[in-house]
Design a protein around this motif. Structure first.
Motif, PDB file in Angstrom:
ATOM      1  N   ASN A 107       0.123 -17.285  -9.555  1.00  0.00           N
ATOM      2  CA  ASN A 107      -0.027 -15.845  -9.409  1.00  0.00           C
ATOM      3  C   ASN A 107      -1.383 -15.548  -8.787  1.00  0.00           C
ATOM      4  OD1 ASN A 107       0.770 -13.185  -9.614  1.00  0.00           O
ATOM      5  ND2 ASN A 107       1.205 -13.290 -11.807  1.00  0.00           N
ATOM      6  N   LEU A 108      -1.372 -14.816  -7.691  1.00  0.00           N
ATOM      7  CA  LEU A 108      -2.605 -14.420  -7.020  1.00  0.00           C
ATOM      8  C   LEU A 108      -2.362 -13.045  -6.418  1.00  0.00           C
ATOM      9  CD1 LEU A 108      -5.484 -15.408  -6.292  1.00  0.00           C
ATOM     10  CD2 LEU A 108      -4.521 -16.359  -4.183  1.00  0.00           C
ATOM     11  N   ARG A 109      -2.010 -12.110  -7.297  1.00  0.00           N
ATOM     12  CA  ARG A 109      -1.586 -10.785  -6.862  1.00  0.00           C
ATOM     13  C   ARG A 109      -2.704  -9.780  -7.057  1.00  0.00           C
ATOM     14  NH1 ARG A 109       3.087 -13.438  -7.971  1.00  0.00           N
ATOM     15  NH2 ARG A 109       4.853 -12.917  -6.618  1.00  0.00           N
ATOM     16  N   LEU A 110      -3.142  -9.241  -5.943  1.00  0.00           N
ATOM     17  CA  LEU A 110      -4.217  -8.254  -5.961  1.00  0.00           C
ATOM     18  C   LEU A 110      -3.615  -6.859  -5.876  1.00  0.00           C
ATOM     19  CD1 LEU A 110      -7.308  -7.661  -5.796  1.00  0.00           C
ATOM     20  CD2 LEU A 110      -7.026  -7.693  -3.296  1.00  0.00           C
ATOM     21  N   LEU A 111      -3.968  -5.988  -6.814  1.00  0.00           N
ATOM     22  CA  LEU A 111      -3.491  -4.607  -6.849  1.00  0.00           C
ATOM     23  C   LEU A 111      -4.637  -3.691  -6.465  1.00  0.00           C
ATOM     24  CD1 LEU A 111      -1.909  -4.700 -10.448  1.00  0.00           C
ATOM     25  CD2 LEU A 111      -0.976  -5.705  -8.359  1.00  0.00           C
ATOM     26  N   ASP A 112      -4.402  -2.769  -5.530  1.00  0.00           N
ATOM     27  CA  ASP A 112      -5.471  -1.830  -5.226  1.00  0.00           C
ATOM     28  C   ASP A 112      -5.625  -0.839  -6.379  1.00  0.00           C
ATOM     29  OD1 ASP A 112      -3.549   0.191  -4.944  1.00  0.00           O
ATOM     30  OD2 ASP A 112      -3.812   0.433  -2.777  1.00  0.00           O
ATOM     31  N   GLU A 113      -6.589   0.048  -6.271  1.00  0.00           N
ATOM     32  CA  GLU A 113      -6.922   0.935  -7.376  1.00  0.00           C
ATOM     33  C   GLU A 113      -5.739   1.789  -7.813  1.00  0.00           C
ATOM     34  OE1 GLU A 113     -10.687   0.600  -4.740  1.00  0.00           O
ATOM     35  OE2 GLU A 113      -8.515   0.348  -4.560  1.00  0.00           O
ATOM     36  N   VAL A 114      -4.996   2.321  -6.832  1.00  0.00           N
ATOM     37  CA  VAL A 114      -3.854   3.184  -7.143  1.00  0.00           C
ATOM     38  C   VAL A 114      -2.727   2.378  -7.774  1.00  0.00           C
ATOM     39  CG1 VAL A 114      -2.111   4.711  -6.151  1.00  0.00           C
ATOM     40  CG2 VAL A 114      -4.462   4.800  -5.315  1.00  0.00           C
ATOM     41  N   ALA A 161      -9.901  -2.252  -8.329  1.00  0.00           N
ATOM     42  CA  ALA A 161      -8.765  -3.105  -8.006  1.00  0.00           C
ATOM     43  C   ALA A 161      -8.650  -4.197  -9.072  1.00  0.00           C
ATOM     44  CB  ALA A 161      -8.941  -3.732  -6.628  1.00  0.00           C
ATOM     45  N   VAL A 162      -7.447  -4.709  -9.240  1.00  0.00           N
ATOM     46  CA  VAL A 162      -7.205  -5.724 -10.263  1.00  0.00           C
ATOM     47  C   VAL A 162      -6.486  -6.913  -9.631  1.00  0.00           C
ATOM     48  CG1 VAL A 162      -5.974  -6.277 -12.401  1.00  0.00           C
ATOM     49  CG2 VAL A 162      -7.108  -4.058 -12.155  1.00  0.00           C
ATOM     50  N   LEU A 163      -6.999  -8.107  -9.909  1.00  0.00           N
ATOM     51  CA  LEU A 163      -6.359  -9.342  -9.477  1.00  0.00           C
ATOM     52  C   LEU A 163      -5.704 -10.007 -10.673  1.00  0.00           C
ATOM     53  CD1 LEU A 163      -5.780 -11.651  -7.446  1.00  0.00           C
ATOM     54  CD2 LEU A 163      -8.018 -12.605  -8.081  1.00  0.00           C
ATOM     55  N   VAL A 164      -4.398 -10.302 -10.564  1.00  0.00           N
ATOM     56  CA  VAL A 164      -3.692 -11.079 -11.585  1.00  0.00           C
ATOM     57  C   VAL A 164      -3.695 -12.521 -11.110  1.00  0.00           C
ATOM     58  CG1 VAL A 164      -1.540 -11.381 -12.846  1.00  0.00           C
ATOM     59  CG2 VAL A 164      -2.258  -9.089 -12.147  1.00  0.00           C
ATOM     60  N   GLY A 203       2.624  13.213   4.714  1.00  0.00           N
ATOM     61  CA  GLY A 203       1.860  14.388   4.354  1.00  0.00           C
ATOM     62  C   GLY A 203       1.406  14.353   2.912  1.00  0.00           C
ATOM     63  N   GLU A 204       0.670  15.356   2.529  1.00  0.00           N
ATOM     64  CA  GLU A 204       0.171  15.435   1.151  1.00  0.00           C
ATOM     65  C   GLU A 204       0.999  16.437   0.356  1.00  0.00           C
ATOM     66  OE1 GLU A 204      -1.928  13.481  -0.127  1.00  0.00           O
ATOM     67  OE2 GLU A 204      -2.777  12.530   1.663  1.00  0.00           O
ATOM     68  N   PRO A 205       1.126  16.230  -0.952  1.00  0.00           N
ATOM     69  CA  PRO A 205       0.541  15.111  -1.694  1.00  0.00           C
ATOM     70  C   PRO A 205       1.398  13.858  -1.596  1.00  0.00           C
ATOM     71  CG  PRO A 205       1.728  16.533  -3.199  1.00  0.00           C
ATOM     72  CD  PRO A 205       1.833  17.172  -1.845  1.00  0.00           C
ATOM     73  N   CYS A 206       0.750  12.715  -1.644  1.00  0.00           N
ATOM     74  CA  CYS A 206       1.468  11.449  -1.736  1.00  0.00           C
ATOM     75  C   CYS A 206       0.527  10.418  -2.346  1.00  0.00           C
ATOM     76  CB  CYS A 206       1.978  10.985  -0.376  1.00  0.00           C
ATOM     77  SG  CYS A 206       0.742  10.241   0.699  1.00  0.00           S
ATOM     78  N   ARG A 207       1.121   9.390  -2.928  1.00  0.00           N
ATOM     79  CA  ARG A 207       0.353   8.261  -3.444  1.00  0.00           C
ATOM     80  C   ARG A 207       0.819   7.020  -2.698  1.00  0.00           C
ATOM     81  NH1 ARG A 207      -2.235   8.561  -8.536  1.00  0.00           N
ATOM     82  NH2 ARG A 207      -1.677   6.406  -9.041  1.00  0.00           N
ATOM     83  N   LEU A 208      -0.080   6.431  -1.958  1.00  0.00           N
ATOM     84  CA  LEU A 208       0.228   5.231  -1.196  1.00  0.00           C
ATOM     85  C   LEU A 208      -0.645   4.103  -1.724  1.00  0.00           C
ATOM     86  CD1 LEU A 208       1.722   3.906   1.165  1.00  0.00           C
ATOM     87  CD2 LEU A 208      -0.095   4.709   2.674  1.00  0.00           C
ATOM     88  N   SER A 209      -0.029   3.014  -2.124  1.00  0.00           N
ATOM     89  CA  SER A 209      -0.777   1.912  -2.720  1.00  0.00           C
ATOM     90  C   SER A 209      -0.372   0.602  -2.079  1.00  0.00           C
ATOM     91  CB  SER A 209      -0.551   1.854  -4.235  1.00  0.00           C
ATOM     92  OG  SER A 209       0.811   1.603  -4.532  1.00  0.00           O
ATOM     93  N   CYS A 210      -1.151  -0.442  -2.365  1.00  0.00           N
ATOM     94  CA  CYS A 210      -0.898  -1.752  -1.777  1.00  0.00           C
ATOM     95  C   CYS A 210      -1.216  -2.842  -2.788  1.00  0.00           C
ATOM     96  CB  CYS A 210      -1.753  -1.944  -0.524  1.00  0.00           C
ATOM     97  SG  CYS A 210      -1.509  -3.526   0.324  1.00  0.00           S
TER      98      CYS A 210
END
Length: 530
Positions: free
Chosen positions: A307-314, A327-330, A428-435
């Protein structure tokens, strides 16, 4: 002991008994997403109210044929966001005329022969979990009808070679079914995509699916020893070998063929003992870019974390793995060898993380025998529940979808900015875009994006299409791949055609013509038009 079979959700993901009540998550969703009042909870259409056209084909002579209305509905849609919306609204824009469930290769051959006489297109079907239009029966007008070929009856582990650690498994075996049979031998395929509970081995091979491991053996490709498929002109089976340099590999050509070059019936797969040791840790980084540099260091260090999964803040906040400020890395390792202490590998990985600004609260396990709770378990639970949560969001009037890609490290920062900007502008806004990174290689990551926005109720398909167009154009324009592990299907054809070389497209068309002269197998996927 009850033997009642679990009932599939006819319009959404998974099983009816695992659905998430949208009323139970409405308040939390409103508070987390920040979209304001989401409005009333909608109910899906009733399957009995769907105006399904009458079958166009006379199925006399078609083995194991079904023209049951609900059976046809189930097999006419996958599980992409557009599929879910159409089913939710009671729209079946393209319906299969019949479903066939061959019990063996002889029946499958009879199905192929019948299709020739009936001028029918055939769409191979495994677990029906395609998120890119891979099983949608949208076929060229030249066919008189279309039949879904459900491989679900081919669901057995046929042989186990404990010496070479491989197993011959039928294509219709779902993740839980094949794992249960391998467990009797103390073995596991150790391939756990998010679709694990429903998807099948044949579907994984046909779509080059990505599984549990974030590094090393990331794709089903890495586990395939040989593949067998039935085509309209005969059987296609590669020789069982650990490796070969004898020209273009027959099994490699079937990998990713998405049912266009033959119906996969079985494969010899590399299996392994069940892991004896695991060790994981959640690591915080001040931002996603900083975490990405740490991930690159680990990926290029020679370590091969599971497991090397990096989650951005959102993403970290949305899954409960963080509070939105970091950000959080699992990071996790596992081993099948009782004498191997994966805690040592974890400590080496954590040292690289610390050198790149990472920090954590819980001490790492010293003997590598366990997995800590906290953010790691919270993220894992959210990951498994995500498809069910998407259905609840649809009922709440929220558009939520994902798209994934891969890019080399030196281009990632600019690529990421381009994709995020293009999708935000389209939605457009509002939206939540994460990676998040789902898989990582020494030369680059596989970014996986999630978009969440208020849906335009009744107009969700147009809203989604604008988002998808922007995402696809940005990905291809910035040098990425239109898909890392979700396959091409019909939804990605536009960008797949731009990604692949024209000369290769011609070569693929030649192979298709050789094994499927009348183009009956999943027409419109990978090549061919409507």
């Amino acid at each position: 002991m009850s033997t009642t079979a679990r009932v599939r959700n006819w319009w959404g993901w998974g099983y009816e008994d695992a659905r998430i009540d949208p009323h139970a998550v409405a308040a939390l969703a409103t508070a987390t997403l920040g979209f304001g009042d989401l409005g009333p909870v909608e109910d899906p259409a009733r399957p009995e109210d769907i105006a399904l056209p009458a079958p166009r084909l006379d199925v006399a002579g078609l083995p194991s044929a079904s023209t049951d209305a609900l059976d046809r509905v189930h097999h006419s849609l996958g599980k992409s966001y557009p599929d879910i919306i159409r089913a939710f609204r009671g729209r079946i824009d393209h319906a299969v005329d019949a479903v066939t469930r061959p019990a063996d290769e002889r029946e499958l051959e009879a199905v192929l022969a019948w299709a020739d006489g009936a001028n029918a297109a055939l769409v191979p079907y495994g677990g029906g979990t395609s998120v890119c239009g891979g099983v949608e029966p949208r076929v060229p007008a030249g066919f008189d009808g279309v039949v879904s070929v459900d491989l679900g009856r081919l669901d057995r582990v046929l042989e186990v070679d404990a010496v070479s650690r491989s197993a011959r498994i039928q294509a219709g075996a779902s993740g839980p079914a094949l794992e249960a049979q391998l467990r009797e031998h103390g073995l596991t395929l150790r391939f756990f995509p998010q679709s694990f509970e429903l998807a099948t081995l044949g579907g994984w091979i046909a779509t080059r699916a990505g599984g549990h491991f974030a590094t090393a053996r990331t794709h089903i490709d890495d586990l395939v020893e040989s593949v067998r498929a039935i085509t309209p002109v005969g059987a296609w089976e590669s020789r069982r070998l650990p490796g070969s340099g004898a020209g273009v590999s027959p099994d490699r050509l079937l990998l990713g063929s998405e049912g266009t070059l033959g119906v996969i019936t079985e494969a010899w797969m590399r299996v392994q003992p069940r892991p004896a040791h695991r060790a994981s840790q959640a690591v915080r980084f001040p931002d996603f870019a900083t975490g990405a540099e740490a991930v690159r260091a680990v990926a290029q260090s020679g370590l091969t974390p599971a497991n090397l999964r990096l989650l951005d803040e959102v993403e970290a906040q949305s899954t409960g793995a963080g509070d939105g400020t970091h950000a959080v890395l699992v990071l996790g390792f596992e081993s099948t060898a009782a004498a191997v202490d994966v805690g040592d590998d974890l400590r080496r990985g954590l040292a690289l993380c610390r050198a790149h600004g990472g920090a954590w609260d819980d001490p790492a396990p010293r003997d590598g025998a366990g997995t800590p709770g906290g953010a790691v378990d919270t993220w894992r639970d959210a990951f498994l529940a995500m498809p069910y949560l998407r259905d609840a969001m649809v009922r709440l009037g929220v558009l939520t979808d994902t798209f994934e890609t891969a890019i080399t490290w030196e281009r990632f920062p600019a690529f990421h900015a381009e994709v995020m900007g293009a999708v935000r502008a389209a939605v457009g806004e509002p939206c939540r875009l994460s990676c998040r990174f789902t898989h990582v290689y020494p030369d680059g990551p596989a970014p996986y994006y999630t978009i969440v926005a208020p849906a335009r109720r009744g107009d969700e398909l147009a809203q989604w299409a604008a988002m998808k167009q922007a995402a696809g154009d940005a990905i291809i324009g910035a040098g990425g791949t239109i898909t890392h592990h979700h396959a091409v299907g019909r939804d990605h054809r536009l960008w797949y055609d731009r990604q692949r070389p024209d000369v290769f497209a011609a070569a693929l068309a030649g192979a298709k013509a050789a094994v499927d002269p009348h183009g009956r197998l999943n027409p419109g996927v990978l090549l061919g038009g409507e």
